[in-house]
Design a protein around this motif. Structure first.
Motif: not given
Length: 240
Positions: A197-213
């Protein structure tokens, strides 16, 4: 020189010789009493009477020896008074040692006889208790057998419960290991996903969603562990 108690009584030497003879007789009597009391019952009661008469279990068997001990102690008391009146210090010291040694020997013999008496009383009490137990057992043999059967069944049930508990414990340990492996795999997958995800440059909101999951998955794993432990404890209580 002979020393007497006055009035034509026995001399100190005569008293000492009498006391020594009584001491030898008392020693033999104690040895016979102890030998016959430790022999098997059938042979003991068929043996010859002891000093004073009676069998090994008869209190009169040792009573004769006890009377001899009392006579020796009486002679020692008389000799103790006589040697003190000897004027020559060398003779007085000699008789003092003789009388004191004789007193010590008779005291030791009396202690041996007392210990034997206590052992005999204990044996009589134990024999009486065994007889009472056998008498009760003859009237309650079926009840005793039933108790043994119940005890055997209880032991078998306990063994079965132990095996089941060991199996349940092994299963629980295996489940916990599996949860631990899944948690490690989830962490590895999360790290790889974050890298992608960091490579493709996804947003921080997506990263937070993954962390919550990830946190939810972690709590699910912990809940599974707790439920497994609770089930094992409940199963153990039911089987006991």
């Amino acid at each position: 020189m002979e020393y007497s108690g006055g009035g034509g009584g026995a001399t100190l030497s005569e008293m000492y010789q009498s006391a020594r003879r009584l001491l030898l007789s008392a020693r033999d009597g104690v040895a016979r009493v102890e030998r016959l009391s430790s022999a098997p019952t059938s042979s003991s009661y068929s043996s010859a009477p002891l000093v004073g008469g009676g069998g090994p279990g008869d209190p009169a068997a040792a009573e004769g020896v006890r009377r001899e001990v009392a006579q020796i102690q009486g002679l020692c008391a008389q000799m103790d008074r006589l040697w003190r009146s000897i004027p020559a210090k060398g003779q007085r010291d000699l008789w003092k040692r003789k009388v004191e040694q004789l007193s010590e020997e008779v005291d030791s013999l009396k202690e041996t006889l007392d210990r034997h008496t206590l052992r005999q009383q204990k044996r009589i009490l134990e024999a009486k208790e065994r007889a009472e137990l056998f008498e009760r057992a003859n009237g309650e043999s079926s009840h005793v057998l039933r108790i043994f059967d119940e005890e055997a069944q209880a032991m078998q049930s306990a063994q079965s419960s132990k095996r089941m508990l060991e199996e349940a414990y092994g299963t629980g340990v295996a489940i916990l290991h599996k949860y631990a492996d899944q948690r490690d795999r989830l962490k590895s997958a999360q790290r790889k996903a974050l890298d992608v995800l960091n490579t493709v440059g996804l947003s921080n909101s997506v990263l937070k969603l993954i962390e919550r999951r990830h946190r939810v998955d972690k709590w699910i794993a912990y809940a599974g562990m707790i439920i497994t432990i609770v089930v094992m404890i409940a199963f153990w209580r039911l089987t006991h």
